[in-house]
Design a protein around this motif. Structure first.
Motif, PDB file in Angstrom:
ATOM      1  N   HIS A  17       0.835  -1.208   0.000  1.00 48.00           N
ATOM      2  CA  HIS A  17       0.000   0.000   0.000  1.00 48.00           C
ATOM      3  C   HIS A  17       0.868   1.257   0.000  1.00 48.00           C
ATOM      4  O   HIS A  17       0.548   2.244  -0.680  1.00 48.00           O
ATOM      5  CB  HIS A  17      -0.927  -0.004   1.215  1.00 48.00           C
ATOM      6  N   PHE A  20       2.221   1.432  -3.706  1.00 46.65           N
ATOM      7  CA  PHE A  20       1.314   1.519  -4.861  1.00 46.65           C
ATOM      8  C   PHE A  20      -0.033   2.176  -4.536  1.00 46.65           C
ATOM      9  O   PHE A  20      -0.773   2.544  -5.444  1.00 46.65           O
ATOM     10  CB  PHE A  20       1.061   0.108  -5.426  1.00 46.65           C
ATOM     11  N   ASN A  22      -3.736   3.019  -4.102  1.00 46.03           N
ATOM     12  CA  ASN A  22      -4.962   2.473  -4.698  1.00 46.03           C
ATOM     13  C   ASN A  22      -4.710   1.743  -6.016  1.00 46.03           C
ATOM     14  O   ASN A  22      -5.639   1.158  -6.585  1.00 46.03           O
ATOM     15  CB  ASN A  22      -5.980   3.597  -4.923  1.00 46.03           C
ATOM     16  N   LYS A  23      -3.482   1.775  -6.509  1.00 44.79           N
ATOM     17  CA  LYS A  23      -3.172   1.069  -7.763  1.00 44.79           C
ATOM     18  C   LYS A  23      -3.020  -0.437  -7.551  1.00 44.79           C
ATOM     19  O   LYS A  23      -2.962  -1.192  -8.513  1.00 44.79           O
ATOM     20  CB  LYS A  23      -1.890   1.641  -8.372  1.00 44.79           C
ATOM     21  N   ALA A  24      -2.939  -0.851  -6.292  1.00 41.85           N
ATOM     22  CA  ALA A  24      -2.871  -2.286  -5.974  1.00 41.85           C
ATOM     23  C   ALA A  24      -4.284  -2.818  -5.830  1.00 41.85           C
ATOM     24  O   ALA A  24      -5.067  -2.309  -5.034  1.00 41.85           O
ATOM     25  CB  ALA A  24      -2.081  -2.512  -4.696  1.00 41.85           C
ATOM     26  N   CYS A  25      -4.632  -3.828  -6.615  1.00 44.72           N
ATOM     27  CA  CYS A  25      -5.995  -4.368  -6.633  1.00 44.72           C
ATOM     28  C   CYS A  25      -5.971  -5.835  -6.197  1.00 44.72           C
ATOM     29  O   CYS A  25      -5.319  -6.668  -6.836  1.00 44.72           O
ATOM     30  CB  CYS A  25      -6.594  -4.244  -8.034  1.00 44.72           C
ATOM     31  N   GLU A  57      -3.207  -7.535  -8.508  1.00 40.70           N
ATOM     32  CA  GLU A  57      -2.872  -6.873  -9.763  1.00 40.70           C
ATOM     33  C   GLU A  57      -2.161  -5.557  -9.462  1.00 40.70           C
ATOM     34  O   GLU A  57      -2.717  -4.662  -8.815  1.00 40.70           O
ATOM     35  CB  GLU A  57      -4.149  -6.622 -10.572  1.00 40.70           C
ATOM     36  N   LEU A  58      -0.917  -5.451  -9.921  1.00 39.37           N
ATOM     37  CA  LEU A  58      -0.119  -4.239  -9.785  1.00 39.37           C
ATOM     38  C   LEU A  58       0.108  -3.636 -11.177  1.00 39.37           C
ATOM     39  O   LEU A  58      -0.110  -4.314 -12.192  1.00 39.37           O
ATOM     40  CB  LEU A  58       1.219  -4.562  -9.118  1.00 39.37           C
ATOM     41  N   PRO A  59       0.522  -2.374 -11.265  1.00 39.90           N
ATOM     42  CA  PRO A  59       0.680  -1.736 -12.585  1.00 39.90           C
ATOM     43  C   PRO A  59       1.590  -2.508 -13.537  1.00 39.90           C
ATOM     44  O   PRO A  59       1.371  -2.521 -14.749  1.00 39.90           O
ATOM     45  CB  PRO A  59       1.275  -0.363 -12.225  1.00 39.90           C
ATOM     46  N   GLU A  60       2.623  -3.180 -13.000  1.00 38.78           N
ATOM     47  CA  GLU A  60       3.607  -3.820 -13.869  1.00 38.78           C
ATOM     48  C   GLU A  60       3.435  -5.325 -14.001  1.00 38.78           C
ATOM     49  O   GLU A  60       3.879  -5.915 -14.979  1.00 38.78           O
ATOM     50  CB  GLU A  60       5.021  -3.516 -13.350  1.00 38.78           C
TER      51      GLU A  60
END
Length: 950
Positions: A17, A20, A22-25, A57-60
């Motif tokens: 957290h 990342f 809120n980009k970590a789902c 799910e992370l951006p990369e």
């Protein structure tokens, strides 16, 4: 600086957290796997335990966790995998692994970086607001804000000085002494507890941070002012905050100081997502001491009046007048968050600090509900559970989470209840039964006792934040379910805590005696140290109770009890319906509570509910109300008056406390209750029996059957209506001559439980004499030749669940076709219900000679189709035996056959007078097999159980 031993551990999910946001789902899914029921041969599909897998799910990239038993464990597993892919070790991110002094300096430096200003962190909101301050205050951030609003800084300060937990102002000295090591990056303002970035933020950073410089809009926020003096009244205040200003400057003015750097902040109070805090002003002497280079943070001596009410609410030392407001910056938005705090909010927070008040709030029935005295069943419990309330209590009082340690009691030991534990709760009308209920349990011979299933006890320990033991509760009671043991032990602790808050001036000797009575070991020194702030508040009578014309009101958070002279006799209206509550019943009422002045000139509605459910007999509502509803029948109404409880309860219940305070101060008042009894749900048969007999009748019936089976030298047994297999299970605990056991029942769910219990026991007992065991699914009123010719048959508390004609049919089929050599049948004695239900055979409106017993008592279970008197049962059994050439003997358990109204559970033992040859019994060739084999076990396959057959 002294470094404490406490270390803060950051979880993998928390690190993700931080990196990342809120980009970590996280996406958690339930994993379906075939159930391993541990019972081979069981022909009923079983649902396996819930398992979970998490997709992060992370951006990369994306990772998938291992399969876990809990959702949160799956999320942590996924986060841990992601960190490994990123090349990060979670311990590298843990500040407790670094030197706290260096970590604190690094943290303060990071808070003033350009990148932090535009983040969603709550501290960045304060930094942006500081850039809207005018003149010499531009960009200045109070050190108290950094200490209170940045969790990492707060934790580091606690590592350096553990007293920061209770004295928040001590963290300011730690922060101010770290600033010189940040020379060239941040600076302080002379004589102030403020910090600012030395070099201005770049213009593009300020523009990207959406800082409004010219807005003239204002925000009105309602707050509460809590004077330090207990002689002064708590009042509502309004904060007029400019959207282009800094809200702490407004609070500073309300506190009578010109500089927001002197405003100190408490921790947040209330719910987890709340921004409600207490704000108070530092005295000049405290400011000078905090700014001193030579100050020893261990030796601060704060001058000023301790604000007992504010300190009690937040669990920290607050000095001088304080303002309670819900305003600040959050993770959710860059905008200033705010919501009104009313007088009612204050009083609700106040009463929530004790277990009884917490329970009242969970039921939204402050003037009606009471924390129950015992935990009965989850089905009848309403409101927050005891364990939840105890955990909340510990959090509110800054204690560690309570530790629950349930233990399983061995099977035989679980049923060896001491005779002193017999429960003899009878009404005056049933006192005649007392002498024989004392002998209600049946000895098993030679001191043996029948073990039916595993039981549980639970120990509860409560520690301080520093891990000093405060309370240790070790109840002696045992429970069938582990969850019930945990809830009951929690309630025991809560009950003692309620007693403590009711009498805070209790001498130490009495305090320890009250704890001993509830199996609680109290470490008095640690306990009194943790609750010192309670003493400082409660030893002084609250404002509003002094000099008024009210009935005497006790100190804050004390429970109120009502004696006979405190309540007027109830006026009950409406016709008698015959449906009345009994102990253990679940009642539903509608009610209203009003504050009325003497003479009834003024009446203010305080609390009302259209429907309110509670279990009677366990202290779940104020005692006077419970006493009134026990005199009512469904459809009737009642109204009555009671003396006032402590004012805090009234003010927490009413929407506008200010108006009520005025009324309370000028008039003699009382509470007026209007109640309507809407419906009554009867308690279960087992609950009623447990209230009077120990061991319960269900165990006594099984024990009776076990002893007959042991004496009969029978080799085969069939249990008609075996349910969950309690009798079959018990028989495996003692040596018998049995070689074959059979059970039949209509409930697949019950049979499934029975199969698992029997399979586990039989597979473990290599020396058991049982050679085969079978469970059948089918009706016992339909003939199946596989149930014929057994040495002994049992049918315990089954026939009353059928229609009477079906019960008669079973009797004929059992003795004419199944023809066991011995048949034991038990059924409730209806005449005993007057004792079990604690009801009276007549009402004040009816002539005892005109009212039959059948009108006065209800069946013990809603599923019972009939219940027979002794005469009816004897007539049925005698005629049945006569028709089929059996003899019959009558007995029972629970009570005595020689004293009215006889046994609670009546038993008939049928014995064959003439035996049929095997050729005369129906066979598989000439009869159909309607029962289905659910489970089968054979001693030859002890290591590999047999497969299902039909």
């Amino acid at each position: 600086m002294e470094i404490g031993v406490k270390k803060t551990v950051i979880t993998p999910k928390a690190i993700i957290h931080q990196k990342f946001g809120n980009k970590a789902c996280y996406k958690v899914e339930e994993v379906k796997e075939s159930a391993q029921n541990g019972c081979p041969g069981l022909a009923i599909p079983q649902k396996g335990p819930s398992l979970f897998r998490c997709r992060l799910e992370l951006p990369e990239f994306t990772v998938v966790s291992d399969i876990c038993k809990k959702k949160k464990d799956a999320e942590q597993s996924a986060a841990d995998l992601a960190l490994k892919m990123l090349g990060n070790n979670p311990t590298d991110e843990n500040p407790s692994e670094k030197d706290p002094c260096d970590a604190l300096i690094a943290r303060i430096k990071y808070l003033f970086t350009d990148e932090f200003l535009s983040s969603f962190h709550p501290m960045s909101g304060h930094l942006r607001a500081a850039l809207q301050r005018k003149g010499g205050l531009y960009g200045l951030i109070p050190a108290s804000v950094i200490a209170a609003c940045d969790p990492k800084t707060s934790n580091l300060c606690k590592l350096l000085n553990t007293e920061v937990e209770s004295k928040p102002f001590l963290s300011l000295s730690l922060i101010m002494r770290a600033i010189p090591r940040l020379s060239g990056f941040v600076v302080t303002s002379k004589g102030q507890l403020s910090i600012q970035k030395q070099n201005p933020y770049p213009t593009e950073i300020i523009e990207s941070s959406d800082i409004q410089q010219c807005s003239t809009e204002s925000i009105l926020v309602k707050a509460i002012q809590i004077p330090a003096s207990l002689d002064e009244t708590i009042q509502s205040v309004t904060l007029d905050i400019s959207s282009s200003g800094y809200y702490l400057d407004v609070i500073a003015q309300k506190l009578g100081v010109t500089d927001a750097s002197k405003v100190l902040l408490s921790r947040t109070i209330g719910k987890a997502s709340s921004e409600t805090r207490l704000y108070f002003a530092a005295s000049e002497s405290l400011v000078m001491e905090l700014l001193s280079d030579h100050a020893n943070v261990k030796d601060f001596h704060v001058k000023g009046l301790l604000n007992a009410r504010a300190s009690y609410l937040c669990g920290q030392e607050i000095y001088g007048d304080a303002i309670m407001a819900s305003v600040g910056y959050t993770w959710r938005s860059k905008e200033l968050f705010h919501e009104d705090v009313s007088l009612q909010s204050y009083y609700r927070m106040l009463i929530s600090k004790i277990p009884n008040g917490n329970y009242k709030l969970s039921r939204e029935a402050i003037l009606t509900a009471e924390l129950p005295s015992v935990f009965t069943t989850k089905a009848n419990w309403r409101g927050s559970y005891p364990r939840e309330i105890l955990c909340t209590f510990c959090r509110q009082h800054q204690l560690s989470e309570p530790i629950f340690s349930p233990t399983s009691i061995p099977l035989k030991a679980s049923c060896k209840l001491p005779r002193s534990q017999k429960k003899l709760k009878v009404t005056e009308a049933a006192e005649l039964a007392t002498e024989y209920t004392n002998g209600g349990s049946l000895n098993a011979g030679d001191g043996e006792s029948v073990g039916l299933e595993s039981s549980f006890r639970c120990e509860v320990k409560v520690f301080s934040k520093g891990q000093d033991l405060i309370i240790e509760c070790s109840p002696k009671e045992i429970y069938k379910k582990q969850s019930d043991a945990i809830q009951s032990a929690s309630l025991q602790v809560l009950s003692w805590l309620n007693a403590y808050f009711k009498d805070l001036g209790m001498p130490l000797e009495k305090l320890n005696c009250s704890a001993d009575a509830l199996d609680i070991r109290l470490i008095s020194e640690n306990f009194l140290k943790e609750f010192a702030l309670c003493q400082s508040l409660h030893n002084v009578q609250q404002c509003g109770n002094q000099g008024s014309k009210l009935h005497e009101s006790k100190s804050t958070n004390m429970e109120y009890t009502l004696s006979g002279q405190d309540v007027c006799l109830p006026n009950i209206e409406g016709s008698y319906s015959g449906v009345c509550p009994s102990s253990g019943s679940l009642l539903c009422i509608s009610y209203s509570v009003s504050l009325v002045t003497e003479g009834g000139h003024t009446k203010e509605l305080i609390e009302s509910k259209d429907e309110f459910e509670f279990e009677i007999g366990n202290g779940t509502v104020v005692s006077t109300l419970e006493g009134v509803v026990t005199q009512m029948s469904v459809g009737q109404c009642a109204h009555f008056n009671m003396n006032l409880p402590p004012h805090e309860f009234i003010l927490a219940a009413v929407d506008d406390p200010a108006r009520i305070v005025s009324l309370l101060s000028s008039e003699i008042c009382s509470l007026e209750y209007h109640v309507t009894l809407l419906r009554v749900t009867e308690p279960s048969e087992e609950r009623m029996e447990q209230a009077l007999f120990s061991p319960p009748l269900s165990k006594q019936r099984v024990e009776y059957a076990v002893q007959h089976i042991k004496k009969s030298s029978a080799t085969t047994l069939v249990d008609f209506g075996c349910g969950s297999g309690s009798l079959l299970d018990s028989l495996l605990d003692y040596p018998t001559s049995l070689e074959k056991m059979v059970g039949a029942d209509l409930s697949q769910k019950s049979l499934s439980r029975a199969a698992k219990i029997l399979h586990t026991k039989l597979s473990a007992k290599s020396d058991a004499g049982i050679k085969s065991a079978i469970l059948y699914h089918g009706s016992i009123t339909e003939f199946d030749p596989r149930l014929c010719g057994f040495d002994i048959g049992t049918c315990l508390e089954v026939i009353e669940h059928m229609e009477e004609e079906q019960a008669c049919l079973f009797g004929d089929i059992a003795l004419s076709y199944f023809r066991p050599k011995v048949l034991i049948v038990s059924t409730p004695n209806y005449e005993y219900n007057v004792i079990l239900q604690r009801s009276s055979p007549t009402t004040q409106e009816e002539d005892p000679d005109e009212k039959s017993l059948s009108q006065s008592c209800k069946f013990r279970n809603h599923d019972h189709k009939f219940e027979w008197t002794r005469e009816q049962f004897n007539h049925w059994a005698s005629k049945l035996a006569e028709r089929h050439h059996y003899s019959v003997e009558f007995s029972g358990v629970g009570g005595s056959g020689d004293v009215e109204p006889g046994f609670a559970s009546q038993i008939a033992v049928f014995k064959q007078e003439s035996h049929l040859d095997d050729d005369d019994l129906p066979t598989q060739e000439n009869s159909s097999q309607h029962c289905k084999v659910i489970w089968e076990w054979n001693c030859n396959d002890r290591s590999v159980p047999s497969s299902t057959s039909n």
